[in-house]
Structures are given as C-alpha cells and as structure tokens.
Write a protein that holds these residues in place. Structure first.
Motif, PDB file in Angstrom:
ATOM      1  N   GLU A  26       3.810  10.950  -7.528  1.00 39.00           N
ATOM      2  CA  GLU A  26       2.732  11.876  -6.644  1.00 39.00           C
ATOM      3  C   GLU A  26       1.723  11.905  -7.678  1.00 39.00           C
ATOM      4  O   GLU A  26       0.276  11.836  -7.458  1.00 39.00           O
ATOM      5  CB  GLU A  26       3.258  12.937  -6.162  1.00 39.00           C
ATOM      6  N   PRO A  50       0.782  -1.118  -0.024  1.00 43.47           N
ATOM      7  CA  PRO A  50      -0.004   0.056  -0.075  1.00 43.47           C
ATOM      8  C   PRO A  50       0.803   1.198  -0.148  1.00 43.47           C
ATOM      9  O   PRO A  50       2.203   1.362   0.717  1.00 43.47           O
ATOM     10  CB  PRO A  50      -0.758  -0.226   1.342  1.00 43.47           C
ATOM     11  N   GLY A  51       0.355   2.304  -0.813  1.00 41.92           N
ATOM     12  CA  GLY A  51       0.962   3.511  -0.811  1.00 41.92           C
ATOM     13  C   GLY A  51       2.359   3.443  -1.780  1.00 41.92           C
ATOM     14  O   GLY A  51       3.008   4.682  -1.839  1.00 41.92           O
ATOM     15  N   VAL A 105      -3.481   4.485  -2.214  1.00 43.85           N
ATOM     16  CA  VAL A 105      -2.309   5.552  -2.334  1.00 43.85           C
ATOM     17  C   VAL A 105      -1.717   5.975  -1.046  1.00 43.85           C
ATOM     18  O   VAL A 105      -0.660   6.667  -0.982  1.00 43.85           O
ATOM     19  CB  VAL A 105      -2.997   6.880  -3.006  1.00 43.85           C
ATOM     20  N   GLU A 106      -2.202   5.337  -0.025  1.00 45.13           N
ATOM     21  CA  GLU A 106      -1.660   5.762   1.411  1.00 45.13           C
ATOM     22  C   GLU A 106      -0.913   4.767   1.857  1.00 45.13           C
ATOM     23  O   GLU A 106      -1.370   3.500   2.136  1.00 45.13           O
ATOM     24  CB  GLU A 106      -2.542   6.463   2.285  1.00 45.13           C
ATOM     25  N   VAL A 107       0.394   4.634   2.595  1.00 40.71           N
ATOM     26  CA  VAL A 107       1.025   3.590   3.319  1.00 40.71           C
ATOM     27  C   VAL A 107      -0.150   3.048   4.184  1.00 40.71           C
ATOM     28  O   VAL A 107      -0.066   1.891   4.688  1.00 40.71           O
ATOM     29  CB  VAL A 107       2.388   3.855   3.767  1.00 40.71           C
ATOM     30  N   ASN A 108      -0.527   3.914   5.105  1.00 39.93           N
ATOM     31  CA  ASN A 108      -1.226   3.579   6.361  1.00 39.93           C
ATOM     32  C   ASN A 108      -2.730   3.388   6.048  1.00 39.93           C
ATOM     33  O   ASN A 108      -3.670   3.429   7.024  1.00 39.93           O
ATOM     34  CB  ASN A 108      -1.230   4.495   7.326  1.00 39.93           C
ATOM     35  N   TYR A 147      -0.069   1.382  -6.660  1.00 39.28           N
ATOM     36  CA  TYR A 147      -1.238   1.879  -5.793  1.00 39.28           C
ATOM     37  C   TYR A 147      -2.700   1.104  -5.906  1.00 39.28           C
ATOM     38  O   TYR A 147      -3.619   1.602  -5.579  1.00 39.28           O
ATOM     39  CB  TYR A 147      -1.681   3.526  -6.371  1.00 39.28           C
ATOM     40  N   ASN A 181     -11.526   7.527  -1.357  1.00 36.94           N
ATOM     41  CA  ASN A 181     -10.909   8.723  -0.656  1.00 36.94           C
ATOM     42  C   ASN A 181     -12.023   9.480  -0.031  1.00 36.94           C
ATOM     43  O   ASN A 181     -11.730  10.124   1.008  1.00 36.94           O
ATOM     44  CB  ASN A 181      -9.938   9.492  -1.469  1.00 36.94           C
ATOM     45  N   LYS A 197      -0.989   9.215  -8.240  1.00 38.55           N
ATOM     46  CA  LYS A 197      -1.861   8.607  -7.232  1.00 38.55           C
ATOM     47  C   LYS A 197      -3.254   9.206  -7.690  1.00 38.55           C
ATOM     48  O   LYS A 197      -3.578  10.224  -8.026  1.00 38.55           O
ATOM     49  CB  LYS A 197      -1.453   9.330  -5.697  1.00 38.55           C
TER      50      LYS A 197
END
Length: 682
Positions: free
Chosen positions: A301, A65-66, A74-77, A70, A341, A304
């Motif tokens: 970036e 993840p992230g 799109v976010e690691v967490n 993707y 999102n 994403k």
C-alpha cells in the motif's frame, strides 16, 4: 455475401522490420534513413518504429494494473470505479470571493477543492478567514488539496480549529494538506525557518493526522520548480524522488515508520508538451517510487504513488492565448492516459491574469470532455502494451534512477542544491531549450511562428492580476512567546491549534517558527516560460508603437512575379512578425531600377530582398549599390542562404546580411530592433 465472408477471414503476412525499412528507404529517395531518428531533451534516441523485440526484455511489461510495481496504475480498475479528481486550482481576491467561486465551480463539475497558498490571491491569517472561506462547503463530499508551501502548520491549525468549532471530526477530511520546503527553497533560494525546524513540523503534523485518523496526506513533493526552470522529464523525476527520500529519512529519524510516512506523501508533477514523454514519465514515476519504498521496507500500500498532475505553465503564452486551450488539452490527455490521480488544467489566460469564470469553465470542461465524452476513464491504462510507450517508460525510469543515484551519492537533494549540481543540470537543458526557441527549432504557434499582430489582447477583468493581496494583522508578542515555548518542546501542531483557537494568527505562528533557527540559502532556479524571449520583443514593439504611432518596420523588396518571391516573402514576414515588427510588402518589381525606385519611395531604414536565387545573381548587386549610394545609412538584407562566393560578392556590393531558416530569429530581431531605437529592456 461469400466475398464479404472471405474478406473477413483474409489474413495478411506480417512484414518484417527489414521489409518495412526497405520500403521506407525507397520513399526517402536517397536521404539517409538515420534522419528519421530524433533525440529528446532527455537525450533519449527516438526510433522511427518500435516492434515486439523492443519490449521483450522489459520486466514491467508482465505486470497488471493495481499490482506492484504499479507502472500500469495503482488501481486494478483504473478510473472505472473512481475517476481522477477534477482538481482546478482556485484563487480569488478575498475569502468571501473564494467561497463563492468554489461553490460555483463545485456545482459545475469540479470534484476537489484546490488552493495554492502562495498563489491564492489573499493571505489567510485568522480563524475568521477560514470560516469565511469554507462557509457552506461540505468537506465530507469533496476532497481537499492544499499546497501550503514551505510550511503547512498555520493552515492545518486554522482548519482543524475551524472543524473543532463546527464539531466536525478531522477524520472526515480527505486529500492533501501538504508542505514542501525543498520546492520553495528551489524557487526562492531561501526559507523563513531552518530546514531542521520545518522537518520537525512535517513529522509532527504527520503524527497528528495519523492520531486523529485524518485521511489526508501531509507531505507534498512538487516537480514544478524544476519543470518551470526548463528541466527535462528525467531531471524532474530524479529531483522529485531525491526530495521524497530526504523527507522519508527526516521523518524516520523523528520516530515515524516507513509506512506511516510513505502513505502520507502526495506528488505533483507538471505535464509538458511532449505527449508520449509525459505519459511515460507518469508510468516511470510509479515504478521508481515503488522500488524506493520497497527498499525502505514499505508494504504494498505504501508503494502506491499518488500523483497530482498540472498542465504546464511553462508552455503557455501571453500572445495568441486561446491556443493555450489546445496545449492544455493535449497535456491533460497525456496526464489521464498516464494515470494521474487528480488533475489541474491551466486556464488559457494563466500567464496573463488570475483566471476568471470563463477561463476556469473552459479548463474544467476540458477535463470533463476527456472523462465524459472521450471516455478516457473507461479504458484501463490506454497506453499499456504500446511498444513505443513501454520502451520509453523503461528508458525514462532508468535514466531518472541513474540521476537520482548521483544525487544520493552527493548526500541528498539539499547537499546537491547547496553544491549547485541541480541548478547546473537544469541550466544545461534550459539553455538548449532557449536556443531552440530563439532559432525556431522549437515552434510556439502564435508566438515565434504564425504570430498574429492584429489579434486583440485579452481584456483583463477589473482588479484582476496575478499579485497576491496580503493584509497582515498586528503581531501579538505574547502569542508569539507562547507559540515559541510550545515549539521548543516540539509540540508544534498541538500548540498551534490551541493558540489559533485563542485567535492567534498565521503570521504569529510563522514568526514563532522563524525564531527557531537560521534558514538555509542556495542559488534558486529561475522560473520562466518558453515564450518569454519573443514576448519580450513583442512587448517592446508595442511600447515603441505607443510612442511613435507605428510599429518598428521592415520593407520587402520582392523581385519578379508573385510565384518567384512568395515563399521567401512569406518566410520573412513570419520571421519578423514573431518580434512584433510590421512588414511592408509589394507585388514584385520586374527590374532592378523599378526595385530601387520603389524602395526609396517608402523612405524606410531596413529592407529585405526576396526572390529566387536566379533573380539574385545580377539584380542584387545593382539594387544594393544604388540604394547605398542614395542612402548609405539604410540596412539591406537578402532572404535565403547563398553560397560563400555569392555572399561575398553581395556583401561587397553593399548587402548587410542574410536571413534564412538557419538564422537565430531572436538575435536577428533584437539586433534589428536595437538598430531602430527600440528599447528592449523597458
């Protein structure tokens, strides 16, 4: 204690696929194993089980993840650091009412201010309207999501002028103020300005936002027009990305870089009823977009993808509307598992009226339950590693990419729309879906299955409807001339902001834009809902009832004791109630003579004989002959499919037709209702 320890340490041999298949074939008791396979509207074959072997060749399975591509988010967490935005669309009858609703809903869990100009309920024309709408609302604390339709210039200018008057920098605004002319073209078939002009505006607004360091996305790409036209998940993705690529190219041609444009694009995708398909669709979307932006030379970036999800309007119903809460919950669950999102959950009465406080609260709380009580946000990519979901993700991505390439080969989305290719592709799936609904292969609970004719309808709030209220201000020709002069110099945003500060109206801005060139015209994609065919029948039945004091009616002729006829009587009852017809039952006749007398006592026009195949053989010909002798004009049908020889015998005795699980429910009901004098076109 020893036994428990042994149990904990006990391991079991992993069964092979062949062992599993042998056990399944035993349970099928002679039925072919292939019956466990199914085919989706995307024409993808779904297997009954997926194993590690299915995912061993998938490249994206190794991604975290992230990280690019993707697929897993799109976010690691994931949502752990920042949950999805609770972005309920809000409409009202006036700017003041809208302001009050937004304040109320923000205090009760909504985290993003969301409006769709075409569905707002009133027309934003002046700086005064904006001031009234956002009075007492902090744009520092909440992100903003605005679907501006084909052109965002007027709203963007009005909001910017309002912020300047309040001495608030535009840079504090987060979210999306996006325009999507192609989606409006698909829905309406034409635009008020030329596409070239709208692309000029798109590029200019994007440059302005960059210059002012506003963290707002200025370009919107919506899948809604395709989804609500009946398109499948693959088509929605392909058409959305073809649109996004056209927007990229047009902005690049107007002096922007790939990173400047890609990072200003927000996507909006509809979430349908196929739970795993919709999860796979969102995951596949991120994969495709990453590949596209990478091909343009965009950085990590820019690759994403920001996805706003909206639970499907297409799946919602007018009748038995509270079931819509369950539909929306399942769709919202898929959206959050898929990694959206931001999310709008359809209020249960969306197909009926403008949402009221109760329906908005239920929709909003659906999201909050998923977040706060179901703890979806605590697990990063919940579907990751699922053999089924990972395989389906790869299949959807590949098929969407293939269709996307077909569109690109035709010259892009606009050329494909002008040619009619997109419309034809959607219509193929839409026609199949309509047929499946009409034949009840696709079940809609409360509409074409398990209809409840006694359920009271949702009481509409006074003045509550889906129609927009528009009050146009008088046009100032001098303002229009000044606007047009600035637009001719390609200074769209600068000119519009300066003019609205001098009290120019949104209508004048749009009028000046319309004067810059001719609009394109195509065949639009009709927007509809799955339940509409049966809702048409139900409404026609209600109108008939208002005129005649009773619904159109069919009478059952049940043969033998209850166990002998109940299954078919229940089937026929559900079959006809789906169209709003009243079904008159009885506990069963023990002889043909009793059945004839009972039927004639009702003085009906349409009868259905229900019983076992054994009871039909001798009884049906007698009943048919006697009833047709007494009244040659009545219609008589048999419940259940019979052999060709028996059907021929029954028809010769006076039977008019047969109703069974393979019958086209909608066509049968429409034929009955027309025969009864029910007007279906009112």
């Amino acid at each position: 204690m020893t036994d428990i320890s042994m149990m904990k340490n006990q391991s079991f041999p992993l069964p092979s696929y062949e062992e599993w298949k042998r056990e399944v074939e035993k349970s099928l008791k002679g039925k072919p194993f292939e019956k466990l396979y199914s085919t989706t509207y995307e024409n993808l074959l779904i297997k009954p089980i997926y194993t590690r072997e299915d995912v061993e060749s998938l490249e994206h399975m190794e991604q975290y993840p992230g990280f690019p591509r993707y697929v897993r988010g799109v976010e690691v967490n994931g949502y752990i650091r920042e949950p999805w935005a609770v972005s309920q669309e809000i409409s009202a009858r006036s700017p003041k009412e809208w302001n009050e609703i937004v304040k109320n809903d923000l205090e009760r869990g909504q985290t993003e201010i969301h409006l769709v100009l075409d569905r707002l309920g009133f027309s934003i024309q002046s700086l005064h309207d904006i001031e009234e709408m956002f009075s007492g609302i902090s744009l520092i604390d909440y992100s903003l999501r605005v679907d501006a339709g084909e052109n965002s210039l007027s709203f963007f200018a009005l909001l910017t002028a309002h912020l300047q008057n309040q001495q608030i920098p535009l840079g504090i605004v987060r979210g999306t103020i996006g325009m999507d002319p192609i989606s409006i073209l698909v829905e309406k078939g034409q635009l008020s300005s030329s596409l070239s002009t709208l692309y000029d505006v798109m590029a200019d607004v994007t440059k302005w936002a960059k210059k002012e360091r506003a963290y707002v996305k200025t370009i919107l790409v919506r899948g809604e027009p395709y989804h609500n036209g009946g398109a499948n998940a693959v088509q929605e993705l392909a058409f959305v990305f073809a649109t996004a690529v056209e927007y990229l190219n047009e902005c690049l041609n107007r002096g922007l870089t790939i990173d400047e444009v890609a990072q200003r694009i927000s996507f909006s995708l509809e979430i349908g009823s196929n739970f795993f398909m919709e999860i796979a669709k969102l995951r596949a979307a991120r994969l495709i977009w990453s590949n596209i932006v990478q091909a343009f030379g965009g950085n990590k970036e820019s690759q994403k993808m920001v996805i706003h999800a909206r639970t499907s309007h297409f799946t919602k119903t007018i009748y038995d509307p509270y079931v819509n809460m369950l539909r929306a919950t399942t769709e919202a669950f898929a959206a959050t598992v898929g990694g959206a999102n931001s999310l709008h959950v359809s209020p249960f009465d969306e197909a009926i009226q403008q949402a009221d406080e109760f329906s908005r609260r239920i929709a909003r709380n659906t999201q909050l339950i998923l977040l706060e009580e179901a703890h979806i946000g605590r697990v990063i990519d919940p579907a990751g590693g699922s053999y089924y979901v990972e395989t389906l993700t790869a299949q959807v991505a590949q098929e969407a990419w293939n269709l996307f390439q077909q569109i690109e080969a035709k010259g892009g989305i606009t050329k494909a729309l002008e040619e009619g290719f997109v419309q034809a592709e959607v219509e193929k799936v839409a026609a199949l879906r309509k047929n499946n609904v009409k034949t009840r292969k696709e079940k809609i609970v409360g509409t074409n299955f398990y209809a409840n004719l006694a359920e009271p309808t949702v009481q509409k709030a006074e003045g509550n409807n889906n129609a927009s209220i528009s009050f146009d201000l008088p046009l100032n020709e001098e303002n229009i001339a000044q606007l047009k002069a600035g637009f001719d110099a390609k200074k769209f945003t600068e000119t519009a902001i300066a003019m609205v500060s001098c009290r120019a109206s949104a209508q004048e801005i749009n009028q000046a834009l319309a004067a810059t060139g001719p609009s394109i015209a195509i065949q639009p994609i009709p927007q509809w809902r799955l339940a509409e065919p049966f809702e048409q029948l139900r409404k026609a039945s209600e109108v008939y009832s208002e005129k005649h004091g009773r619904r159109p009616t069919v009478h059952l002729i049940n043969l033998g004791p209850i166990p002998n006829h109940k299954a078919r009587a229940d089937f026929i009852t559900g079959f006809f109630e789906a169209g709003g017809l009243e079904v008159v039952k009885n506990n069963g006749y023990m002889s043909a003579e009793e059945a004839v007398q009972g039927a004639l006592s009702f003085q009906g026009t349409h009868y259905i004989i229900c019983g076992s195949d054994e009871s039909y053989t001798d009884t049906v010909p007698t009943i048919a002959a006697e009833l047709k002798k007494a009244n040659p004009h009545l219609k008589l049908y048999v419940a259940g499919k019979q052999s060709p020889e028996i059907e021929k015998t029954f028809v010769q005795s006076g039977i008019d037709g047969f109703i069974h699980i393979g019958s086209n429910c909608y066509d049968t009901l429409a034929e009955f209702m027309k025969d009864m004098g029910v007007a279906l076109d009112e």
